[in-house]
Motif scaffolding. Sequence first.
Motif: not given
Length: 116
Positions: A12-14, A19-21, A83-84, A88-89
Amino acid sequence: DWLAFSIDRITELKGRRVFVNMTADWCLTCKVNERLVFSDAGVLSALKDRDVVLIKGDWTERNEEITRFLDRYQRVGVPFYVFFSERYPDGLILPEIISVGTFKEQMELAFPRRPE
């Protein structure tokens, strides 16, 4: 202000700055990074200034959805940071052991400051 991880949420956030942890309660490296880097006022301010969505996945109980996400990046455990962004998709993977300086450098690559 961390949102709970889900693959649907990432989808959904594309196109947004994310930032994913990926962490776990038993992960000592995760806890050190959280205390020294993700609690740093300068890091938090820079993330907020760049309008980054923060997502945390808790792999303490070996969540299957998180396992699939880790597999996608050929990772077998945590910590895992990515990170997206528009730039950097597919994700910019960060090192497992990070410092405030390294985190900010990688953040600048993924989320360059927008002109004012």
